[in-house]
Scaffold this motif. Structure first.
Motif, PDB file in Angstrom:
ATOM      1  N   SER A   1      25.627  -2.120  35.582  1.00 27.78           N
ATOM      2  CA  SER A   1      24.690  -1.752  36.641  1.00 27.78           C
ATOM      3  C   SER A   1      24.386  -0.250  36.527  1.00 27.78           C
ATOM      4  O   SER A   1      25.004   0.474  35.737  1.00 27.78           O
ATOM      5  CB  SER A   1      25.291  -2.065  38.010  1.00 27.78           C
ATOM      6  N   VAL A   2      23.454   0.168  37.343  1.00 32.26           N
ATOM      7  CA  VAL A   2      23.104   1.601  37.321  1.00 32.26           C
ATOM      8  C   VAL A   2      24.296   2.446  37.729  1.00 32.26           C
ATOM      9  O   VAL A   2      24.571   3.504  37.131  1.00 32.26           O
ATOM     10  CB  VAL A   2      21.895   1.863  38.242  1.00 32.26           C
ATOM     11  N   GLN A   3      25.032   1.994  38.735  1.00 30.09           N
ATOM     12  CA  GLN A   3      26.185   2.759  39.186  1.00 30.09           C
ATOM     13  C   GLN A   3      27.256   2.820  38.111  1.00 30.09           C
ATOM     14  O   GLN A   3      27.911   3.850  37.920  1.00 30.09           O
ATOM     15  CB  GLN A   3      26.747   2.137  40.468  1.00 30.09           C
ATOM     16  N   GLU A   4      27.458   1.727  37.381  1.00 32.83           N
ATOM     17  CA  GLU A   4      28.441   1.738  36.295  1.00 32.83           C
ATOM     18  C   GLU A   4      28.013   2.689  35.182  1.00 32.83           C
ATOM     19  O   GLU A   4      28.854   3.369  34.581  1.00 32.83           O
ATOM     20  CB  GLU A   4      28.621   0.318  35.749  1.00 32.83           C
ATOM     21  N   ALA A   5      26.731   2.728  34.899  1.00 32.24           N
ATOM     22  CA  ALA A   5      26.247   3.664  33.883  1.00 32.24           C
ATOM     23  C   ALA A   5      26.449   5.099  34.333  1.00 32.24           C
ATOM     24  O   ALA A   5      26.773   5.990  33.522  1.00 32.24           O
ATOM     25  CB  ALA A   5      24.768   3.409  33.589  1.00 32.24           C
ATOM     26  N   ILE A   6      26.281   5.349  35.641  1.00 25.12           N
ATOM     27  CA  ILE A   6      26.511   6.707  36.155  1.00 25.12           C
ATOM     28  C   ILE A   6      27.995   7.048  36.112  1.00 25.12           C
ATOM     29  O   ILE A   6      28.379   8.151  35.689  1.00 25.12           O
ATOM     30  CB  ILE A   6      25.951   6.819  37.587  1.00 25.12           C
ATOM     31  N   ASP A   7      28.843   6.133  36.547  1.00 27.37           N
ATOM     32  CA  ASP A   7      30.283   6.400  36.580  1.00 27.37           C
ATOM     33  C   ASP A   7      30.862   6.621  35.190  1.00 27.37           C
ATOM     34  O   ASP A   7      31.865   7.328  35.030  1.00 27.37           O
ATOM     35  CB  ASP A   7      31.005   5.252  37.267  1.00 27.37           C
ATOM     36  N   SER A   8      30.279   6.005  34.165  1.00 33.73           N
ATOM     37  CA  SER A   8      30.767   6.192  32.786  1.00 33.73           C
ATOM     38  C   SER A   8      30.149   7.422  32.122  1.00 33.73           C
ATOM     39  O   SER A   8      30.333   7.620  30.921  1.00 33.73           O
ATOM     40  CB  SER A   8      30.447   4.954  31.959  1.00 33.73           C
TER      41      SER A   8
ATOM     42  N   THR B   1      30.944   0.817  22.709  1.00 30.68           N
ATOM     43  CA  THR B   1      32.363   0.467  22.614  1.00 30.68           C
ATOM     44  C   THR B   1      32.667  -0.812  23.392  1.00 30.68           C
ATOM     45  O   THR B   1      33.384  -1.713  22.913  1.00 30.68           O
ATOM     46  CB  THR B   1      33.219   1.633  23.154  1.00 30.68           C
ATOM     47  N   GLU B   2      32.097  -0.909  24.592  1.00 32.25           N
ATOM     48  CA  GLU B   2      32.356  -2.099  25.387  1.00 32.25           C
ATOM     49  C   GLU B   2      31.674  -3.326  24.782  1.00 32.25           C
ATOM     50  O   GLU B   2      32.220  -4.437  24.814  1.00 32.25           O
ATOM     51  CB  GLU B   2      31.889  -1.884  26.832  1.00 32.25           C
ATOM     52  N   VAL B   3      30.476  -3.136  24.220  1.00 29.82           N
ATOM     53  CA  VAL B   3      29.800  -4.269  23.579  1.00 29.82           C
ATOM     54  C   VAL B   3      30.637  -4.784  22.408  1.00 29.82           C
ATOM     55  O   VAL B   3      30.817  -5.997  22.223  1.00 29.82           O
ATOM     56  CB  VAL B   3      28.383  -3.861  23.131  1.00 29.82           C
TER      57      VAL B   3
ATOM     58  N   ARG C   1      22.325  -2.092  29.080  1.00 33.73           N
ATOM     59  CA  ARG C   1      21.799  -3.363  29.596  1.00 33.73           C
ATOM     60  C   ARG C   1      22.470  -4.549  28.897  1.00 33.73           C
ATOM     61  O   ARG C   1      22.758  -5.588  29.516  1.00 33.73           O
ATOM     62  CB  ARG C   1      20.285  -3.416  29.407  1.00 33.73           C
ATOM     63  N   ALA C   2      22.715  -4.380  27.574  1.00 33.88           N
ATOM     64  CA  ALA C   2      23.375  -5.465  26.841  1.00 33.88           C
ATOM     65  C   ALA C   2      24.804  -5.685  27.317  1.00 33.88           C
ATOM     66  O   ALA C   2      25.317  -6.816  27.314  1.00 33.88           O
ATOM     67  CB  ALA C   2      23.363  -5.159  25.342  1.00 33.88           C
TER      68      ALA C   2
ATOM     69  N   PHE D   1      16.715  12.086  16.197  1.00 28.97           N
ATOM     70  CA  PHE D   1      17.937  11.279  16.097  1.00 28.97           C
ATOM     71  C   PHE D   1      18.684  11.257  17.426  1.00 28.97           C
ATOM     72  O   PHE D   1      19.169  10.205  17.867  1.00 28.97           O
ATOM     73  CB  PHE D   1      18.828  11.843  14.989  1.00 28.97           C
ATOM     74  N   GLY D   2      18.780  12.420  18.097  1.00 27.20           N
ATOM     75  CA  GLY D   2      19.437  12.460  19.397  1.00 27.20           C
ATOM     76  C   GLY D   2      18.698  11.634  20.431  1.00 27.20           C
ATOM     77  O   GLY D   2      19.323  10.927  21.245  1.00 27.20           O
ATOM     78  N   VAL D   3      17.355  11.712  20.422  1.00 28.25           N
ATOM     79  CA  VAL D   3      16.568  10.908  21.363  1.00 28.25           C
ATOM     80  C   VAL D   3      16.779   9.420  21.088  1.00 28.25           C
ATOM     81  O   VAL D   3      16.908   8.608  22.025  1.00 28.25           O
ATOM     82  CB  VAL D   3      15.079  11.291  21.265  1.00 28.25           C
ATOM     83  N   ALA D   4      16.812   9.063  19.816  1.00 32.11           N
ATOM     84  CA  ALA D   4      17.036   7.653  19.470  1.00 32.11           C
ATOM     85  C   ALA D   4      18.408   7.191  19.958  1.00 32.11           C
ATOM     86  O   ALA D   4      18.573   6.032  20.405  1.00 32.11           O
ATOM     87  CB  ALA D   4      16.916   7.464  17.956  1.00 32.11           C
ATOM     88  N   GLU D   5      19.415   8.056  19.879  1.00 29.71           N
ATOM     89  CA  GLU D   5      20.734   7.688  20.393  1.00 29.71           C
ATOM     90  C   GLU D   5      20.687   7.410  21.898  1.00 29.71           C
ATOM     91  O   GLU D   5      21.304   6.453  22.385  1.00 29.71           O
ATOM     92  CB  GLU D   5      21.733   8.804  20.099  1.00 29.71           C
ATOM     93  N   VAL D   6      19.970   8.252  22.631  1.00 29.33           N
ATOM     94  CA  VAL D   6      19.891   8.041  24.078  1.00 29.33           C
ATOM     95  C   VAL D   6      19.184   6.725  24.389  1.00 29.33           C
ATOM     96  O   VAL D   6      19.610   5.954  25.261  1.00 29.33           O
ATOM     97  CB  VAL D   6      19.167   9.225  24.739  1.00 29.33           C
ATOM     98  N   ILE D   7      18.078   6.451  23.678  1.00 25.69           N
ATOM     99  CA  ILE D   7      17.363   5.190  23.901  1.00 25.69           C
ATOM    100  C   ILE D   7      18.264   4.003  23.570  1.00 25.69           C
ATOM    101  O   ILE D   7      18.308   2.985  24.295  1.00 25.69           O
ATOM    102  CB  ILE D   7      16.087   5.160  23.055  1.00 25.69           C
ATOM    103  N   ALA D   8      19.021   4.121  22.494  1.00 25.96           N
ATOM    104  CA  ALA D   8      19.955   3.052  22.133  1.00 25.96           C
ATOM    105  C   ALA D   8      21.034   2.889  23.189  1.00 25.96           C
ATOM    106  O   ALA D   8      21.476   1.763  23.503  1.00 25.96           O
ATOM    107  CB  ALA D   8      20.579   3.352  20.771  1.00 25.96           C
ATOM    108  N   GLY D   9      21.490   4.007  23.774  1.00 24.20           N
ATOM    109  CA  GLY D   9      22.485   3.926  24.833  1.00 24.20           C
ATOM    110  C   GLY D   9      21.973   3.175  26.046  1.00 24.20           C
ATOM    111  O   GLY D   9      22.712   2.395  26.677  1.00 24.20           O
ATOM    112  N   ILE D  10      20.675   3.381  26.394  1.00 21.20           N
ATOM    113  CA  ILE D  10      20.087   2.644  27.525  1.00 21.20           C
ATOM    114  C   ILE D  10      20.059   1.142  27.224  1.00 21.20           C
ATOM    115  O   ILE D  10      20.423   0.294  28.058  1.00 21.20           O
ATOM    116  CB  ILE D  10      18.678   3.181  27.825  1.00 21.20           C
ATOM    117  N   ALA D  11      19.625   0.809  26.001  1.00 21.80           N
ATOM    118  CA  ALA D  11      19.550  -0.605  25.636  1.00 21.80           C
ATOM    119  C   ALA D  11      20.940  -1.244  25.601  1.00 21.80           C
ATOM    120  O   ALA D  11      21.131  -2.387  26.070  1.00 21.80           O
ATOM    121  CB  ALA D  11      18.869  -0.738  24.277  1.00 21.80           C
TER     122      ALA D  11
END
Length: 714
Positions: free
Chosen positions: A91-98, A147-149, A86-87, A73-83
């Motif tokens: 950018s990569v930097q924004e994902a790092i800063d958040s 949250t942003e989506v 992108r949605a 379940f935790g791994v699925a959450e991380v994969i969903a967070g990556i998707a």
């Protein structure tokens, strides 16, 4: 791993997976069973013991799959967070800063490592704490882009607030509760002692304060977003409480570190190797986090060092013998100390040279060169200090030899336990032992993968030094071999002296036993042989005296019996005297007695003659014990020639130089190896009693018996 497993003899091999059954609880008086339950047990029904055990096994297997499911379940959450990132168009930097990247990697590492620990050690709570920690970080990783989506899609405000609340309150539990509690229970899932129970309870009770500090703030998660529930408008007025909460977090981790230090000081070799894995991860995290705490503008990516903690804990619990952790920790500590020194030196030099060097040569180049010149001689010293902490004094063989010498000087007779303990402590080895003739004289530590080192004295191997290899090593390193080669010299002398002491004590016991046996034989011969004869002589003399005036004829017969019994008693006395020492030695001397005996042994059992010659000239006066031993060995050897060989010529030669040499040779045909018998064993024992050497057997020209005795120097 339980305490008993850590000290079992097979611990040097890779750690075995324990039985999945729970620990056995203390025995209690069982409750009365119903008649139906008793009938079910008698018929092998569900209440029988095998069924109970099978149910327990399936229960633990089920919990293992629960851990795997939670980790998935935790791994699925991380994969969903990556998707979702992108949605959301990040950018990569924004994902790092958040913090989505860092939280996602922490969620993956803690969840997967926790599942592995729970699978192989289901009774260890650390695995379950890591799984919960991973889910907390993974929930934040998926919640931030979600949250942003939802905000961009104008989702219902209530849903956005619920999600914001979930994000704010999920990850603090990982930092405030799950991780410090896991460190407090590392590595066996138990507290270091019952006194640490107060610390564990305090961490659990005060963990909600950190969650409130992180989640109760009225500010939204991002600009333009909505605030979550459970927020306080008077949040800023509780600043003293939040300051105390921060201090509480530092105290929680300080207690965990103190617990680990206590465990390391009390632990055996296996537990220390487990704790070193965590120390390695802590050193690396410290290297990365020091700039984060001291230097403004340090990238957020330094937080990616945190996943090393669950990885190190997992390896320590499941496969702590994967490699030589001492070597890795040694290098890591060196570079950590060097990095700290370099940063401090850089900061100091920048402050001192800012006004002078930078105006002329440029700050960067000058400071870099100066720091490099300062650090160059420091690195070897740091490496030497760390190696000494991890490997002891193996780079200083003289120091190790001195410690061994101190142990031998303190207790030379029985100091072997202290010696092996000193070697093990000096070289930080898991096991050291000394074996002589297949028997262990002394040991220290837990045996595992052991390498023997021969102990040689006078060209002869007198024993073995058994050295246990460190975790991850397949052979002794050259540095260890150099130290052990130096230590083996005095140790071989000590082992040889110990063997001589044991042999001397054994010889004394044999001499005492032989003396007592000889006294018993003399007492038996005097009591059973000579005693009754002398008693009969006395009675016969009394009877003859009473009858001499009454019956002269009978008195004369008694006197004849008295004469016969007296001669018998004299013969018994002579036999006893001859057994103590051959009279011929006192009458004729050693050479004369041997020649007399040689004349008596001139005929074989089959009637054929044997020419026996004695060669001995210029023999000095010998001690009585040596004379008797030489006479007995020579006469026994000549007797064997006459009885067992078909020789026609035998030569007895006595030579005396620095030692007395006795040699008996014959020209009998060889009949193969001689079988040891009573005669050969008696000759060998007589030679050994006086420190001599004996050998007997066939030769190319016939039979040969050879004995040598050391002569005392005036």
């Amino acid at each position: 791993m339980t305490e008993g497993e850590a000290q079992s003899p097979q611990q040097t091999t890779p750690t075995a997976v324990p039985h999945p059954l729970p620990r056995r609880r203390p025995l209690r008086r069982p409750a009365p069973k119903s008649a139906a339950a008793r009938r079910g047990e008698a018929q092998g029904g569900p209440a029988s013991r095998p069924e109970v055990r099978r149910w327990a096994v399936w229960r633990w297997v089920g919990w293992r799959w629960v851990a795997v499911g939670l980790a998935a379940f935790g791994v699925a959450e991380v994969i969903a967070g990556i998707a979702l990132s992108r949605a959301a168009g990040w950018s990569v930097q924004e994902a790092i800063d958040s913090f989505t990247v860092t939280n996602g990697l922490m969620g993956l590492s803690f969840a997967i490592c926790g599942a592995l620990i729970a699978w192989y050690r289901p009774h260890n709570p650390i695995g379950w704490l890591f799984v919960a920690d991973g889910i907390g970080h993974a929930t934040t990783a998926v919640g931030a882009p979600l949250t942003e989506v939802l905000h961009d899609a104008s989702a219902p405000i209530g849903l956005q607030r619920i999600l914001s609340t979930l994000i704010s309150y999920s990850w603090p539990w990982s930092i405030a509760l799950f991780l410090p509690l896991a460190l407090l229970l590392f590595p066996d899932g138990k507290l270091a002692s019952p006194r640490w129970r107060i610390a564990a309870i305090a961490i659990v009770v005060t963990a909600p304060l950190f969650a409130l500090e992180m989640g109760a703030g009225p500010s939204p998660a991002f600009e333009g977003g909505v605030t979550g529930y459970l927020t306080f408008s008077w949040y800023d007025s509780l600043q003293p409480l939040w300051t105390a909460t921060e201090l509480r977090g530092l105290l929680a981790y300080a207690l965990a570190i103190a617990s680990l230090v206590v465990r390391f000081r009390r632990a055996d070799e296996t537990r220390r190797r487990q704790l070193l894995w965590l120390l390695l991860a802590a050193v690396i995290v410290l290297i990365f986090m020091t700039p984060w705490a001291l230097v403004a503008g340090t990238p957020i990516l330094v937080l990616l060092a945190f996943p090393l903690v669950p990885i190190a804990v997992t390896v320590a619990i499941v496969r702590h013998q994967l490699l030589d952790i001492r070597l890795v920790v040694s290098r890591a500590l060196t570079w950590a100390l060097l990095s700290i020194v370099a940063m401090g030196a850089y900061a100091a030099l920048v402050a001192m040279t800012d006004s002078f060097i930078s105006s002329r040569f440029g700050r960067s180049a000058a400071v870099t060169v100066i720091v490099a010149l300062l650090i160059a001689p420091v690195l070897p010293q740091l490496q030497r200090l760390v190696d000494r902490a991890m490997y002891g004094d193996r780079r200083d063989p003289a120091r190790v030899a001195s410690r061994v010498g101190e142990q031998l000087a303190t207790n030379p007779a029985g100091g072997m336990p202290g010696v092996v303990g000193a070697i093990r402590s000096a070289l930080r080895l898991p096991y050291v032992g000394i074996a002589v003739d297949g028997e262990l004289l002394a040991t220290a530590g837990v045996p595992g993968n052991v390498v023997p080192v021969d102990l040689s004295y006078g060209g002869t191997t007198v024993g073995s030094l058994l050295v246990g290899l460190r975790s991850g090593e397949s052979a002794l390193s050259p540095a260890d071999r150099n130290v052990l080669a130096l230590v083996a010299v005095p140790l071989a002398v000590a082992v040889h002296a110990t063997r001589l002491s044991v042999e001397l004590q054994t010889s004394r016991e044999k001499l005492v036993a032989a003396r007592e046996e000889e006294r018993r034989r003399l007492r038996r011969d005097l009591h059973d042989g000579l005693g009754p004869t002398l008693t009969g002589v006395a009675f016969t003399a009394d009877a003859a005296a009473n009858l001499v005036s009454v019956d002269a004829t009978r008195a004369s017969e008694l006197l004849s019996d008295l004469r016969r019994d007296t001669r018998t008693a004299i013969g018994d006395v002579r036999r006893l005297v001859d057994d103590l020492r051959p009279p011929a030695l006192d009458e004729l001397g050693l050479v004369g007695a041997l020649r007399q005996r040689a004349d008596q042994l001139s005929w074989r059992a089959d009637g054929a003659s044997v020419s026996v010659s004695v060669s001995a000239e210029g023999l000095p006066a010998l001690p009585a014990a040596l004379e008797v031993a030489a006479y007995r060995i020579a006469t026994e050897a000549l007797t064997n020639v006459v009885r067992h060989s078909r020789a026609t010529v035998a030569v007895l030669a006595l030579r005396c130089g620095t030692e007395l040499e006795i040699e008996v040779t014959d020209d009998g045909p060889p009949n193969g190896a001689w079988k040891p018998g009573v005669g050969l064993q008696a000759m060998r024992e007589r030679a050994a009693e006086l420190g001599g050497a004996f050998e007997a057997g066939p030769s190319p020209t016939g039979g040969r018996v050879h004995a040598t005795f050391p002569l005392a120097t005036p």
